[in-house]
Design an enzyme around this catalytic site. Structure first.
Site, PDB file in Angstrom:
ATOM      1  N   GLY A  64     -15.657 -30.746  39.324  1.00 14.67           N
ATOM      2  CA  GLY A  64     -14.502 -31.593  39.187  1.00 14.67           C
ATOM      3  C   GLY A  64     -14.990 -32.840  40.390  1.00 14.67           C
ATOM      4  CB  SER A 136     -20.592 -30.206  39.065  1.00 18.62           C
ATOM      5  OG  SER A 136     -20.467 -31.397  38.939  1.00 18.62           O
ATOM      6  CD1 TRP A 137     -15.395 -29.751  43.693  1.00 19.48           C
ATOM      7  CD2 TRP A 137     -16.541 -31.189  45.073  1.00 19.48           C
ATOM      8  NE1 TRP A 137     -14.749 -29.734  44.849  1.00 19.48           N
ATOM      9  CE2 TRP A 137     -15.350 -30.658  45.716  1.00 19.48           C
ATOM     10  CE3 TRP A 137     -17.222 -32.246  45.253  1.00 19.48           C
ATOM     11  CZ2 TRP A 137     -15.072 -30.923  47.050  1.00 19.48           C
ATOM     12  CZ3 TRP A 137     -16.757 -32.533  47.169  1.00 19.48           C
ATOM     13  CH2 TRP A 137     -15.959 -32.057  47.621  1.00 19.48           C
ATOM     14  CG  ASP A 291     -27.088 -32.850  35.984  1.00 20.13           C
ATOM     15  OD1 ASP A 291     -26.392 -34.149  35.879  1.00 20.13           O
ATOM     16  OD2 ASP A 291     -26.867 -32.139  36.701  1.00 20.13           O
ATOM     17  CG  HIS A 319     -23.577 -32.411  35.106  1.00 19.19           C
ATOM     18  ND1 HIS A 319     -24.090 -32.451  36.565  1.00 19.19           N
ATOM     19  CD2 HIS A 319     -22.044 -32.147  35.267  1.00 19.19           C
ATOM     20  CE1 HIS A 319     -23.210 -32.335  37.499  1.00 19.19           C
ATOM     21  NE2 HIS A 319     -22.020 -32.035  36.796  1.00 19.19           N
TER      22      HIS A 319
END
Length: 339
Positions: A64, A136-137, A291, A319
């Site tokens: 996120g 990711s985050w 990505d 991604h």
């Protein structure tokens, strides 16, 4: 100069992938325990335990920011060998307050706060060390946590690696704006004026905090539409589930722009300048060559600073976790559970 030499890391051979319909991941089961942890500063963190109560401890860091610890994350772990802690980070999912309902969810909500939550959850469940799994985050959070609390971590398994530095935020907005100029110009139509400092997420965050629900929702639609554009490599944009839900898209957009606009609330070298603190931790990094959400060099820079590290690149994925990414992640988690 070989990749192996230049990044001082192991680049693993491509594993055998499932053939002819073989199962890639584990069947998603149900948690065996759930609860809510008050933080003492206005937040209540939802957590759940999954797998075997005496299994190898692991914690999941969702992306996120604001995506939440959905059942999707359980598929990577062998439920007979892992004891997995999943939780919704501040402001999202089942944690309260929720950024989709109340801007107060952005108060006391920084990377340092999330790291304190991780340590509180580890102590709550009497875990000495755990494997940190994030994407990711979640990879930014995992690395930030690791360099601050290295003794709490047994291994790091991180994919879709991003660092959320100012240059990375510039990449996902301004640089990708040159790749998708039509969609980028549509995004900028929401801003009364182009921010002088070029910080588009921070300017959006101001709109997303508006007490006018029409203004806030328009900004949320625009931001989530941009995220969906970046996530769709070619062809028509595929909207995510959150983009179609007013509460989800508002909460997600508020949290993403809150963190991106403040560059994860830390110095640009907070991770790369402290990698010596985690050089001893076995680390597995995975990135898709396609990505475009962040430059691949970010993962490469992390690998350069570590000694016990494997960096793998999936050539034909982006991604999200496609079949090959999923298979590689399951394979490394299976291997670590056996050691």
């Amino acid at each position: 100069m070989s990749l192996l030499h230049s990044c001082r890391c192991k680049v693993a051979r491509r594993p055998r992938l499932p053939q002819g319909g073989e199962k890639v991941a584990y069947e998603i089961g149900h948690p065996y325990d759930t609860g809510v942890m008050p933080t003492g500063d206005g937040h209540h963190i939802y957590w759940e335990l999954y797998g075997h109560p005496q299994g190898k401890p692991a914690v999941v860091l969702h992306g996120g920011p604001g995506s939440g610890a959905t059942p999707y994350w359980r598929q990577f772990f062998d439920p007979g060998r892992y004891r997995v802690v999943l939780f919704d980070q501040r402001g999202c999912g089942r944690s309260l307050p929720n950024a989709g309902d109340d801007v107060s969810a952005l108060e006391n909500n920084t990377t340092a706060d999330l790291i304190r939550d991780l340590e509180a959850l580890r102590r709550l469940h009497s875990i000495k060390q755990w494997l940190v799994f994030g994407a990711s985050w979640g990879s930014t959070l995992g690395l930030s946590y690791a360099v601050r609390q290295p003794h709490s971590i047994s291994e790091l398994v991180l994919w879709a690696v991003v660092l959320t530095r100012s240059s990375d935020v510039h990449w996902i907005t301004n640089v990708m704006g040159d790749v998708y100029p039509h969609e980028f110009d549509h995004l900028l139509l929401q801003l009364p004026a182009y921010p002088k400092d070029g910080n588009i997420p921070l300017a959006f965050n101001q709109l997303l905090r508006s007490p006018d629900p029409i203004v806030a929702d328009a900004a949320a639609r625009a931001w989530c539409g941009w995220e969906d554009r970046i996530a769709t490599l070619n062809g028509p944009v595929v909207p995510s589930r959150r983009s179609e839900d007013p509460r989800l898209r508002l909460g997600f957009a508020r949290l993403v722009t809150h963190y991106f606009g403040n560059f994860a609330f830390q110095r640009d070298d907070a991770i790369t300048g402290s990698l010596d603190r985690i050089a001893h931790i076995p680390t597995f990094l995975l990135r898709g060559r396609l990505d475009v959400a962040n430059p691949l060099r970010a993962a490469y820079e992390v690998a350069q600073g570590l000694s016990d590290v494997t960096l793998e690149i999936v050539e034909n994925e982006g991604h999200g976790a496609g079949e090959e990414t999923t298979a590689r992640l399951v394979a490394v988690l299976d291997k670590l559970a056996s050691e």
